[in-house]
Motif scaffolding. Structure first.
Motif, short mmCIF file in Angstrom:
data_model
loop_
_atom_site.label_atom_id
_atom_site.label_comp_id
_atom_site.label_asym_id
_atom_site.label_seq_id
_atom_site.Cartn_x
_atom_site.Cartn_y
_atom_site.Cartn_z
N ALA A 123 87.45 19.95 64.71
CA ALA A 123 88.66 20.42 65.41
C ALA A 123 88.77 19.75 66.78
O ALA A 123 89.86 19.31 67.19
N LEU A 124 87.65 19.67 67.49
CA LEU A 124 87.68 19.04 68.82
C LEU A 124 88.07 17.56 68.69
O LEU A 124 88.86 17.04 69.48
N THR A 125 87.49 16.90 67.70
CA THR A 125 87.75 15.47 67.53
C THR A 125 89.21 15.22 67.17
O THR A 125 89.84 14.29 67.66
N ARG A 126 89.73 16.10 66.35
CA ARG A 126 91.15 15.97 65.99
C ARG A 126 92.04 16.16 67.22
O ARG A 126 93.02 15.42 67.41
N GLU B 126 82.18 12.26 54.61
CA GLU B 126 81.42 13.43 54.14
C GLU B 126 81.85 14.68 54.88
O GLU B 126 81.04 15.45 55.37
N GLY B 127 83.14 14.86 54.97
CA GLY B 127 83.70 16.06 55.59
C GLY B 127 83.78 16.00 57.11
O GLY B 127 84.30 16.92 57.74
N ARG B 128 83.27 14.91 57.70
CA ARG B 128 83.29 14.81 59.16
C ARG B 128 84.46 13.95 59.62
O ARG B 128 84.56 12.77 59.25
N PHE B 129 85.31 14.52 60.41
CA PHE B 129 86.48 13.81 60.91
C PHE B 129 86.04 12.87 62.03
O PHE B 129 85.45 13.30 63.03
N GLY B 130 86.29 11.56 61.88
CA GLY B 130 85.85 10.60 62.87
C GLY B 130 86.99 9.74 63.39
O GLY B 130 87.99 9.51 62.70
N ILE B 131 86.84 9.30 64.63
CA ILE B 131 87.82 8.38 65.22
C ILE B 131 87.29 6.97 65.07
O ILE B 131 86.13 6.68 65.38
N ARG B 132 88.14 6.09 64.54
CA ARG B 132 87.78 4.68 64.38
C ARG B 132 88.27 3.90 65.61
O ARG B 132 89.45 3.88 65.91
N MET B 133 87.36 3.26 66.31
CA MET B 133 87.72 2.46 67.48
C MET B 133 87.42 1.01 67.17
O MET B 133 86.26 0.62 66.98
#
Lengths: 510, 510
Positions: free
Chosen positions: B451-454, B474-481
């Motif tokens: 939620a924080l990352t989103r 694997e269920g973890r929302f990540g930011i691609r830089m």
């Protein structure tokens, strides 16, 4: 290369391009290099250090131009035109500068939205029924593809998907469903005629479905007619094959024949009612001649309104409509047929606009994912020429073809017309030395005409001043004379005709 | 538009493009228009009469630019780069001017021959084994495709054809042959991993063959390894499925993982010996990261020599190698695999050079028939930058990615790295407000981080100064830089990092 370096390089390139166009008629139409010429002129590896632009640019004239066949040359009468124009070149320039992958709406909304708008403009110009417009009643619309081959492949994938969806009971699942699909796939067949462009057969090969060629004949002007289609469909049924796709053509590759759209509709209605589950998808390939639909008289003559009962329609602006390769404009009557067949989601492409269904994502209407900003050049061409300018160009080059055909007809001692004139294309051949026309048709006479025509074909092409291509129609070797190139004027067609007459007379007297 | 009009219009366009590039950093990266914005700004039909260029050109800034997402913007950190350059734009300009359909060698020998030469240059630069070079021992070679999607489709069609040719007894004919083919088709399966680009699945859908996804895991760095592949192959055999195609990836879309090429080779050798009839065709998708192979250290690190045991390899110059979309460079170890699967002859295309087998006709190596002169821009880029210039660019942007990852690592109170840095790409996310790192992983903690990352992702993208995309691992929302854009310098990455820190700190304290 910094901005100033680019400015100088670009202006120098523009000047070279202008000089190329202004003097194109002085070059030999077809390249005369030997296979492998270029490898001998170039290093075997890329340079380690960058080279200055001046060194690169001078290789264009020195090394590339000898290997160019000049499609914009006024003596280019081969195949079909690939007619470009200055506004279109400007479109490519901006498109290159604004380069992006543009697979989603958000990747550049203008790329998607301009495409939708100009394809609607074009559909109206061509007189396509409302069902092919994006605001139309059936949720249709257009998309720019790279070529007519990709267009027919896209249509066939959608057609196969639609057919399976409509003919396999929804309640089947698991292995039963898989087995039923496998069995159906092995019985499904795509149809086209012997005059249809080979891209339909190639699409069937790619999909791995059967392909059947329906023979068309000189007696029908090489067009598909109702009785011939009805017989082919009956034959499929007798062999327990399941026809799911048919390509109908507006302007075939060999002769620019136009299939009988009303006849196709009625033969299909007898086979399976339009709109019923498992109906045959009809794709119209108007790759070249579709351009002429900008003229209302051609819309009437080809009965274009009839395509409302078909499923997809494709024409290439990059042939006869002054737009650079590539710009194949594919229309579908219901865009959900494409989207259902070609959508694949991947987390990395998620975005609010797409996820909300608010926008068109053209990646779901095509084979590739990424796409260029190709609508810019179409927009520039439509605005620079205007509808009247495009009509004037089509009518002028069509008339050149008609005049050429008249001149051919006026020399029955030398020539006979095999087909046309049709959409700026005439197919003709030489008559025998006895000077007799079509009435004479013994097989030795046929052989003589073929041999004479082949000699004529090779002779005029060797001159470097013109380029014609050939075809074989029911065993008859014919020369295809096309007058659609933008730079081709009456004087060039006259010169080509004179060259043909001179060579033919010499062949007759030798 | 006559020559003089074109000269003025072109110079004015060049100046506008230069101004666009010189000031691109002052624009918002991502377009903020509403869906449907452009239709409201444009007429509903093409004009009847042509319009002057000045009127058309002013609509670029007024109507098109608001809808452009700027892929050359220094703050463009989304997806992958689509890095263009001035020499490449000049290549597109000449290509447009020399427009033709160019499906056969004779249609412009230079178009075919330059493509063969520059693709050999590129293969050497990338360190590809000799078998992929056109003069190599296995009669391999390269061809330019429009996109990696078309490349994998082309490879899969050839692979299916090769598989059927090798596994169906030659003596079978008629209905027996058809039945055997239908049965085989229903058992054939294409393989890819959960990290493979969706284009492989799309190709399988188009071909109508089964598709199986092999799951890859964080523990393996999302790369395909020997034991995982071996298990998938064994599972196919147990289910009586016949694997015929596998996509291996050098630089996956989500995380830029590199599959274990040696492991793939050994797992396949245990399944069916390489070169035996019915061997599994391995296609390497190096669409983005393949560009980095211009650096010898990357050739070593990725074990690129191993691709000699595979069948095809594809990389996009139009992503990270300063060349305009489109230029997807596809290599095959034996070009007859393409030619046998994709050749269709039609009388109108007959010509001496092709009929004599003296030349390459690239239409036999691809889905479409016609083609643009795309090798020009590659030639210009390779010559303008030189090998050293390209290496310097790849190393510079890779280093920016490493620096960014270091900065992220230096703030464990805010961030954690999920993958990378790999090929200028780092995937990271926020840690919880408690400030704990990876050790903590209760499910409520996972939800908090997602939620924080989103929130962070939406916040920085709203700024208009940068654009990052996201993925789910694997269920973890990540930011691609991603730091690969040509205009991106250290100051821009610093600014992006600062924006991320500021936003993350505010999120933690709010």
């Amino acid at each position: 290369m910094d901005s100033q370096g680019f400015r100088e390089a670009a202006i120098s390139s523009i000047d070279e391009i202008i000089s190329y166009y202004d003097n194109i008629g002085t070059r030999e139409v077809v390249s005369t290099v030997e296979p492998g010429y270029l490898r001998k002129l170039l290093p075997s590896e890329a340079p380690d250090q960058g080279e200055p632009w001046a060194d690169i640019q001078k290789d264009i004239e020195a090394k590339i131009m000898p290997g160019i066949t000049h499609w914009q040359h006024p003596g280019f009468h081969a195949f079909f035109p690939c007619a470009t124009s200055y506004p279109s070149i400007l479109g490519e320039l901006y498109s290159a500068a604004l380069s992006g992958a543009c697979f989603n709406w958000i990747c550049s909304p203008a790329v998607t939205e301009l495409e939708t708008v100009v394809l609607d403009w074009l559909a109206k110009l061509l007189g396509l029924p409302e069902c092919y417009l994006s605001p139309g009643p059936t949720r249709g619309g257009g998309v720019i593809q790279g070529s007519a081959s990709e267009a027919v492949l896209t249509a066939m994938v959608a057609a196969r998907d639609k057919y399976l969806r409509e003919t396999i009971p929804a309640e089947l699942d698991g292995h039963d469903r898989e087995d039923t699909i496998a069995h159906k796939r092995s019985r499904m067949v795509a149809l086209a005629t012997s005059a249809t462009h080979s891209s339909t057969k190639k699409a069937a090969i790619i999909l791995g479905v059967r392909f059947i060629t329906i023979p068309v004949r000189a007696a029908d002007g090489y067009a598909l007619t109702a009785p011939v289609l009805a017989a082919a469909l009956a034959d499929c049924r007798a062999r327990k094959l399941e026809p799911f796709f048919l390509t109908a053509t507006l302007g075939t590759t060999d002769t620019c024949a136009v299939d009988d759209f009303a006849g196709i509709t009625s033969a299909l209605a007898d086979f399976s009612p339009a709109g019923s589950p498992g109906e045959v998808w009809v794709h119209v390939d108007a790759a070249y001649a579709g351009a002429a639909l900008v003229c209302p008289e051609v819309q009437t003559a080809t009965n274009i309104a009839q395509v409302a009962s078909f499923h997809s329609f494709d024409m290439n602006m990059h042939k006869w409509l002054l737009t650079n390769f590539d710009a194949s404009c594919l229309y579908v009557r219901d865009r959900s047929w494409f989207v259902q067949a070609l959508t694949i989601n991947q987390a990395v492409y998620n975005n609010t606009a797409s996820d909300g269904g608010l926008v068109t994502d053209y990646r779901e209407w095509q084979i590739p994912l990424g796409r260029r900003f190709r609508s810019l050049k179409i927009w520039f061409v439509l605005r620079s020429y205007g509808a009247e300018g495009l009509r004037a160009y089509i009518r002028r080059t069509t008339k050149l073809g008609e005049e050429f055909a008249n001149w051919i007809r006026d020399r029955p001692d030398l020539f006979e017309i095999l087909t046309g004139p049709s959409f700026a294309l005439t197919v003709f051949r030489m008559v025998g030395k006895s000077g007799e026309g079509e009435a004479s048709s013994s097989s030795s006479d046929e052989e003589e005409r073929n041999a004479l025509t082949r000699t004529l074909y090779e002779t005029v092409n060797r001159s470097g001043k013109m380029w014609v291509t050939s075809t074989v129609l029911e065993g008859r070797f014919g020369i295809r004379m096309m007058t659609g190139v933008r730079t081709t004027e009456q004087e060039h067609v006259e010169a080509a005709f004179k060259a043909l007459v001179d060579a033919a007379e010499e062949i007759h007297t030798s």
